[in-house]
Design a protein around this motif. Structure first.
Motif, PDB file in Angstrom:
ATOM      1  N   LYS A 176       0.736  -0.985  -0.291  1.00 58.84           N
ATOM      2  CA  LYS A 176       0.138   0.020   0.077  1.00 58.84           C
ATOM      3  C   LYS A 176       0.898   1.229  -0.059  1.00 58.84           C
ATOM      4  CE  LYS A 176      -3.489   2.257   2.450  1.00 58.84           C
ATOM      5  NZ  LYS A 176      -4.411   2.783   3.590  1.00 58.84           N
ATOM      6  N   ARG A 177       1.996   0.975   0.713  1.00 56.66           N
ATOM      7  CA  ARG A 177       2.621   2.250   0.877  1.00 56.66           C
ATOM      8  C   ARG A 177       3.488   2.670  -0.364  1.00 56.66           C
ATOM      9  NH1 ARG A 177       7.530   3.353   5.313  1.00 56.66           N
ATOM     10  NH2 ARG A 177       8.240   5.352   4.548  1.00 56.66           N
ATOM     11  N   LEU A 178       4.043   1.507  -1.239  1.00 57.33           N
ATOM     12  CA  LEU A 178       4.605   1.585  -2.424  1.00 57.33           C
ATOM     13  C   LEU A 178       3.518   2.254  -3.510  1.00 57.33           C
ATOM     14  CD1 LEU A 178       6.615  -1.643  -2.449  1.00 57.33           C
ATOM     15  CD2 LEU A 178       7.540   0.501  -2.428  1.00 57.33           C
ATOM     16  N   ARG A 179       2.331   1.498  -3.617  1.00 54.24           N
ATOM     17  CA  ARG A 179       1.081   2.068  -4.349  1.00 54.24           C
ATOM     18  C   ARG A 179       0.925   3.531  -4.341  1.00 54.24           C
ATOM     19  NH1 ARG A 179      -3.677   2.733  -3.577  1.00 54.24           N
ATOM     20  NH2 ARG A 179      -3.886   1.189  -1.872  1.00 54.24           N
ATOM     21  N   GLU A 180       0.945   4.093  -3.085  1.00 56.38           N
ATOM     22  CA  GLU A 180       0.425   5.341  -2.811  1.00 56.38           C
ATOM     23  C   GLU A 180       1.696   6.197  -3.248  1.00 56.38           C
ATOM     24  OE1 GLU A 180      -0.622   5.658   1.278  1.00 56.38           O
ATOM     25  OE2 GLU A 180      -2.485   4.731   0.986  1.00 56.38           O
ATOM     26  N   ALA A 181       2.869   5.925  -3.005  1.00 54.39           N
ATOM     27  CA  ALA A 181       4.109   6.798  -3.225  1.00 54.39           C
ATOM     28  C   ALA A 181       4.110   6.688  -5.033  1.00 54.39           C
ATOM     29  CB  ALA A 181       5.432   5.990  -2.576  1.00 54.39           C
TER      30      ALA A 181
ATOM     31  N   ASN B 147       2.793  10.176  -9.806  1.00 61.16           N
ATOM     32  CA  ASN B 147       2.124  10.011 -10.978  1.00 61.16           C
ATOM     33  C   ASN B 147       2.789   9.138 -11.926  1.00 61.16           C
ATOM     34  OD1 ASN B 147      -0.110  11.904 -10.632  1.00 61.16           O
ATOM     35  ND2 ASN B 147       1.378  13.461 -10.833  1.00 61.16           N
ATOM     36  N   LEU B 148       3.042   8.069 -11.576  1.00 63.26           N
ATOM     37  CA  LEU B 148       3.677   6.791 -12.145  1.00 63.26           C
ATOM     38  C   LEU B 148       2.840   5.635 -12.550  1.00 63.26           C
ATOM     39  CD1 LEU B 148       7.432   6.606 -10.685  1.00 63.26           C
ATOM     40  CD2 LEU B 148       6.707   7.380 -13.064  1.00 63.26           C
ATOM     41  N   SER B 149       2.973   5.074 -13.580  1.00 64.57           N
ATOM     42  CA  SER B 149       1.821   3.928 -13.793  1.00 64.57           C
ATOM     43  C   SER B 149       2.453   2.818 -13.446  1.00 64.57           C
ATOM     44  CB  SER B 149       1.425   3.652 -15.369  1.00 64.57           C
ATOM     45  OG  SER B 149       2.497   3.636 -16.028  1.00 64.57           O
ATOM     46  N   ARG B 150       1.918   1.636 -13.311  1.00 62.31           N
ATOM     47  CA  ARG B 150       2.563   0.377 -12.913  1.00 62.31           C
ATOM     48  C   ARG B 150       3.330  -0.018 -14.055  1.00 62.31           C
ATOM     49  NH1 ARG B 150      -2.537  -2.627 -10.313  1.00 62.31           N
ATOM     50  NH2 ARG B 150      -2.144  -2.034  -8.176  1.00 62.31           N
ATOM     51  N   GLU B 151       3.005   0.272 -15.265  1.00 63.71           N
ATOM     52  CA  GLU B 151       3.806  -0.121 -16.533  1.00 63.71           C
ATOM     53  C   GLU B 151       4.987   0.704 -16.436  1.00 63.71           C
ATOM     54  OE1 GLU B 151       0.542   0.618 -16.623  1.00 63.71           O
ATOM     55  OE2 GLU B 151      -0.104  -1.248 -17.036  1.00 63.71           O
ATOM     56  N   GLN B 152       5.164   1.975 -15.882  1.00 59.68           N
ATOM     57  CA  GLN B 152       6.286   2.830 -16.173  1.00 59.68           C
ATOM     58  C   GLN B 152       7.524   2.306 -14.954  1.00 59.68           C
ATOM     59  OE1 GLN B 152       4.162   6.600 -15.301  1.00 59.68           O
ATOM     60  NE2 GLN B 152       5.089   7.342 -17.288  1.00 59.68           N
ATOM     61  N   VAL B 153       6.870   1.989 -13.869  1.00 59.97           N
ATOM     62  CA  VAL B 153       7.710   1.395 -12.923  1.00 59.97           C
ATOM     63  C   VAL B 153       8.131  -0.019 -13.135  1.00 59.97           C
ATOM     64  CG1 VAL B 153       7.587   0.403 -10.458  1.00 59.97           C
ATOM     65  CG2 VAL B 153       6.402   2.576 -10.962  1.00 59.97           C
TER      66      VAL B 153
ATOM     67  N   THR C 191       4.358  -8.482 -11.728  1.00 58.36           N
ATOM     68  CA  THR C 191       5.299  -8.505 -10.463  1.00 58.36           C
ATOM     69  C   THR C 191       4.935  -6.961  -9.527  1.00 58.36           C
ATOM     70  OG1 THR C 191       7.037  -9.800 -11.432  1.00 58.36           O
ATOM     71  CG2 THR C 191       7.909  -8.344  -9.505  1.00 58.36           C
ATOM     72  N   ILE C 192       4.817  -6.138 -10.128  1.00 58.07           N
ATOM     73  CA  ILE C 192       4.399  -4.774  -9.708  1.00 58.07           C
ATOM     74  C   ILE C 192       3.096  -5.065  -8.988  1.00 58.07           C
ATOM     75  CG2 ILE C 192       4.137  -2.250  -9.773  1.00 58.07           C
ATOM     76  CD1 ILE C 192       7.036  -3.516 -10.213  1.00 58.07           C
ATOM     77  N   VAL C 193       2.377  -5.685  -9.669  1.00 50.55           N
ATOM     78  CA  VAL C 193       0.848  -5.690  -9.064  1.00 50.55           C
ATOM     79  C   VAL C 193       0.873  -6.447  -7.735  1.00 50.55           C
ATOM     80  CG1 VAL C 193      -1.455  -6.752  -9.171  1.00 50.55           C
ATOM     81  CG2 VAL C 193      -0.415  -5.251 -11.212  1.00 50.55           C
ATOM     82  N   ALA C 194       1.667  -7.609  -7.888  1.00 50.22           N
ATOM     83  CA  ALA C 194       1.849  -8.627  -6.595  1.00 50.22           C
ATOM     84  C   ALA C 194       2.380  -7.873  -5.475  1.00 50.22           C
ATOM     85  CB  ALA C 194       2.560  -9.697  -7.058  1.00 50.22           C
ATOM     86  N   LEU C 195       3.339  -7.113  -5.999  1.00 46.44           N
ATOM     87  CA  LEU C 195       4.241  -6.429  -4.641  1.00 46.44           C
ATOM     88  C   LEU C 195       3.173  -5.308  -4.102  1.00 46.44           C
ATOM     89  CD1 LEU C 195       7.459  -5.643  -6.211  1.00 46.44           C
ATOM     90  CD2 LEU C 195       7.144  -7.140  -4.283  1.00 46.44           C
TER      91      LEU C 195
END
Length: 147
Positions: free
Chosen positions: A22-27, A32-38, A48-52
């Motif tokens: 949750k902390r990573l998602r909020e940060a 303003n970064l998408s999961r794809e960008q990360v 992997t980003i979704v799972a994290l």
């Protein structure tokens, strides 16, 4: 009354816990970064980003990888890595619980499957035959006109 108070001490209220995902998602969202960008920046799959972010570590390869992924993600978002790692709750599972029950662990482990043995014998026989053929045709003529 005092005796009851001593027997049942008042517990401090539990601090609300912020899960690392949750902390990573909020940060990430605050930047303003998408999961794809990360995922692209971390050289990972979006899954992997979704799972994290969902703290769903069961979908990831193992504890060592999860911790590495979390460190990288925290570093990317400029979050304190140690706090993210400290908040991770990967269930401690005994190694024996991970082993299949149907295997007899007292038996020696076979490194070569039985199905590979016939192939090994065929290769050895072919090598011997090739050596004999090479030896026979590579010999000089025999004396007395026999060759």
């Amino acid at each position: 009354m005092e005796r009851e108070a001593l027997q049942q001490p008042e517990m401090p209220p539990a601090e609300p816990r912020m899960w690392p995902g949750k902390r990573l998602r909020e940060a990430r969202e605050a930047r303003n970064l998408s999961r794809e960008q990360v995922a692209h920046q971390l050289h990972q799959e979006v899954s992997t980003i979704v799972a994290l972010e969902e703290d769903d570590y069961a979908r990831l390869p193992g504890k060592t990888y999860v911790l590495g992924y979390l460190r990288s993600y925290a570093r990317l978002l400029q979050l304190p890595e140690s706090e993210i790692i400290a908040a991770v709750q990967i269930d401690h599972v005994e190694t024996s619980d991970l082993l299949p029950e149907h295997i007899d662990y007292d038996k020696p482990v076979r490194l070569t499957p039985r199905s590979a043995r016939p192939l090994l014998y065929i290769v050895l026989i072919l090598l011997i035959v090739a050596g004999l053929v090479g030896l026979f045709f590579g010999m000089p003529s025999l004396p007395f006109g026999l060759g």
